[in-house]
Scaffold this motif. Structure first.
Motif, PDB file in Angstrom:
ATOM      1  N   GLY A  76       0.825  -1.209   0.000  1.00  0.00           N
ATOM      2  CA  GLY A  76       0.000   0.000   0.000  1.00  0.00           C
ATOM      3  C   GLY A  76       0.852   1.249   0.000  1.00  0.00           C
ATOM      4  O   GLY A  76       0.598   2.190  -0.760  1.00  0.00           O
ATOM      5  N   LEU A  77       1.879   1.250   0.835  1.00  0.00           N
ATOM      6  CA  LEU A  77       2.783   2.406   0.892  1.00  0.00           C
ATOM      7  C   LEU A  77       3.468   2.629  -0.454  1.00  0.00           C
ATOM      8  O   LEU A  77       3.569   3.764  -0.929  1.00  0.00           O
ATOM      9  CB  LEU A  77       3.812   2.191   2.007  1.00  0.00           C
ATOM     10  CG  LEU A  77       4.783   3.336   2.247  1.00  0.00           C
ATOM     11  CD1 LEU A  77       4.046   4.608   2.666  1.00  0.00           C
ATOM     12  CD2 LEU A  77       5.799   2.936   3.315  1.00  0.00           C
ATOM     13  N   GLU A  78       3.900   1.550  -1.076  1.00  0.00           N
ATOM     14  CA  GLU A  78       4.544   1.664  -2.391  1.00  0.00           C
ATOM     15  C   GLU A  78       3.578   2.240  -3.422  1.00  0.00           C
ATOM     16  O   GLU A  78       3.968   3.081  -4.244  1.00  0.00           O
ATOM     17  CB  GLU A  78       5.077   0.305  -2.834  1.00  0.00           C
ATOM     18  CG  GLU A  78       6.246  -0.179  -2.001  1.00  0.00           C
ATOM     19  CD  GLU A  78       6.590  -1.645  -2.208  1.00  0.00           C
ATOM     20  OE1 GLU A  78       6.027  -2.280  -3.140  1.00  0.00           O
ATOM     21  OE2 GLU A  78       7.414  -2.173  -1.440  1.00  0.00           O
ATOM     22  N   ALA A  79       2.330   1.801  -3.389  1.00  0.00           N
ATOM     23  CA  ALA A  79       1.344   2.307  -4.349  1.00  0.00           C
ATOM     24  C   ALA A  79       1.047   3.784  -4.095  1.00  0.00           C
ATOM     25  O   ALA A  79       0.943   4.575  -5.042  1.00  0.00           O
ATOM     26  CB  ALA A  79       0.063   1.486  -4.275  1.00  0.00           C
ATOM     27  N   ALA A  93      -4.031  10.053  -1.781  1.00  0.00           N
ATOM     28  CA  ALA A  93      -2.755   9.360  -1.601  1.00  0.00           C
ATOM     29  C   ALA A  93      -1.983   9.955  -0.423  1.00  0.00           C
ATOM     30  O   ALA A  93      -1.353   9.218   0.346  1.00  0.00           O
ATOM     31  CB  ALA A  93      -1.931   9.430  -2.880  1.00  0.00           C
ATOM     32  N   LEU A  94      -2.037  11.268  -0.260  1.00  0.00           N
ATOM     33  CA  LEU A  94      -1.387  11.897   0.896  1.00  0.00           C
ATOM     34  C   LEU A  94      -1.997  11.393   2.200  1.00  0.00           C
ATOM     35  O   LEU A  94      -1.284  11.048   3.142  1.00  0.00           O
ATOM     36  CB  LEU A  94      -1.504  13.424   0.813  1.00  0.00           C
ATOM     37  CG  LEU A  94      -0.609  14.115  -0.199  1.00  0.00           C
ATOM     38  CD1 LEU A  94      -1.079  15.547  -0.447  1.00  0.00           C
ATOM     39  CD2 LEU A  94       0.841  14.093   0.278  1.00  0.00           C
ATOM     40  N   GLY A  95      -3.319  11.355   2.236  1.00  0.00           N
ATOM     41  CA  GLY A  95      -3.995  10.880   3.436  1.00  0.00           C
ATOM     42  C   GLY A  95      -3.703   9.419   3.720  1.00  0.00           C
ATOM     43  O   GLY A  95      -3.408   9.033   4.856  1.00  0.00           O
ATOM     44  N   LEU A 101       2.357   5.870   7.397  1.00  0.00           N
ATOM     45  CA  LEU A 101       3.548   6.400   8.062  1.00  0.00           C
ATOM     46  C   LEU A 101       3.344   6.462   9.569  1.00  0.00           C
ATOM     47  O   LEU A 101       4.252   6.136  10.340  1.00  0.00           O
ATOM     48  CB  LEU A 101       3.903   7.779   7.493  1.00  0.00           C
ATOM     49  CG  LEU A 101       4.410   7.779   6.048  1.00  0.00           C
ATOM     50  CD1 LEU A 101       4.492   9.197   5.510  1.00  0.00           C
ATOM     51  CD2 LEU A 101       5.759   7.074   5.949  1.00  0.00           C
ATOM     52  N   LEU A 102       2.162   6.869   9.998  1.00  0.00           N
ATOM     53  CA  LEU A 102       1.864   6.870  11.433  1.00  0.00           C
ATOM     54  C   LEU A 102       1.951   5.465  11.990  1.00  0.00           C
ATOM     55  O   LEU A 102       2.471   5.244  13.085  1.00  0.00           O
ATOM     56  CB  LEU A 102       0.484   7.468  11.704  1.00  0.00           C
ATOM     57  CG  LEU A 102       0.376   8.979  11.631  1.00  0.00           C
ATOM     58  CD1 LEU A 102      -1.079   9.423  11.753  1.00  0.00           C
ATOM     59  CD2 LEU A 102       1.231   9.638  12.705  1.00  0.00           C
ATOM     60  N   ARG A 103       1.462   4.531  11.241  1.00  0.00           N
ATOM     61  CA  ARG A 103       1.500   3.123  11.654  1.00  0.00           C
ATOM     62  C   ARG A 103       2.934   2.656  11.876  1.00  0.00           C
ATOM     63  O   ARG A 103       3.202   1.832  12.750  1.00  0.00           O
ATOM     64  CB  ARG A 103       0.811   2.301  10.560  1.00  0.00           C
ATOM     65  CG  ARG A 103       0.697   0.861  10.817  1.00  0.00           C
ATOM     66  CD  ARG A 103      -0.051   0.208   9.647  1.00  0.00           C
ATOM     67  NE  ARG A 103      -0.217  -1.171   9.907  1.00  0.00           N
ATOM     68  CZ  ARG A 103      -1.129  -1.691  10.707  1.00  0.00           C
ATOM     69  NH1 ARG A 103      -2.002  -0.923  11.295  1.00  0.00           N
ATOM     70  NH2 ARG A 103      -1.191  -2.978  10.912  1.00  0.00           N
ATOM     71  N   ALA A 112       3.838  15.868   7.668  1.00  0.00           N
ATOM     72  CA  ALA A 112       4.058  16.602   6.416  1.00  0.00           C
ATOM     73  C   ALA A 112       2.963  16.258   5.403  1.00  0.00           C
ATOM     74  O   ALA A 112       2.421  17.148   4.724  1.00  0.00           O
ATOM     75  CB  ALA A 112       5.436  16.291   5.853  1.00  0.00           C
ATOM     76  N   ASP A 113       2.616  14.972   5.303  1.00  0.00           N
ATOM     77  CA  ASP A 113       1.554  14.558   4.384  1.00  0.00           C
ATOM     78  C   ASP A 113       0.199  15.103   4.831  1.00  0.00           C
ATOM     79  O   ASP A 113      -0.600  15.549   4.011  1.00  0.00           O
ATOM     80  CB  ASP A 113       1.487  13.038   4.278  1.00  0.00           C
ATOM     81  CG  ASP A 113       2.551  12.456   3.368  1.00  0.00           C
ATOM     82  OD1 ASP A 113       3.311  13.222   2.747  1.00  0.00           O
ATOM     83  OD2 ASP A 113       2.617  11.211   3.276  1.00  0.00           O
TER      84      ASP A 113
END
Length: 154
Positions: A76-79, A93-95, A101-103, A112-113
């Protein structure tokens, strides 16, 4: 036409003669499957769409959301990263990336996102921006609690 495909002047979808309407009809179907919880079918559709239309940020973003729903977080992060490479202003995508990232405990990157998403959608009209705003409020509350606890210690 194959030379234009090889040169990157055509997407595979264009090479195959698929119209924009046909490609987006497939995307709509994939989104419907995702919402209904048929995650693997949604992943299959969005993987196909990202191969057929590799420069479409939305397809990569939806693939990321499907991976997250399947608890395949790294994919998911890669996508989401690929989606943002194609369109840094993709609020969804930012959300989505901020949540992953929080995870991972990458709070500064997630913030930042979140800030970028809120700048792009200040009224939080999109569901992902609403979740980002909620995450920001939660992080602020946690920071305040931590500061209050620290000031109580001798």
């Amino acid at each position: 036409m194959s030379q234009r495909l090889i040169a990157g002047e055509l997407t595979p979808a264009q090479f195959l003669g698929l119209s924009q309407e046909q490609v987006y009809a497939l995307a709509t179907r994939g989104y419907e499957l995702l919402v209904r919880g048929n995650t693997q079918a949604a992943i299959d559709i969005f993987k196909g769409l990202t191969a057929a239309a590799p420069y479409d940020s939305v397809f990569h973003c939806h693939l990321g959301a499907a991976y997250v729903q399947a608890e395949r977080f790294q994919e998911g992060l890669e996508a989401f990263n690929r989606s943002l490479q194609l369109n840094i202003a993709n609020v969804d995508a930012l959300g989505g990336r901020s949540e992953l990232l929080l995870r991972e405990g990458k709070v500064a990157e997630a913030l930042a996102d979140i800030q970028a998403a809120l700048q792009l959608d200040p009224e939080a009209k999109r569901e992902t921006t609403q979740r980002a705003r909620t995450a920001l409020l939660l992080l602020q509350s946690m920071a305040e609690d931590t500061e209050a606890d620290a000031s109580k210690k001798p």
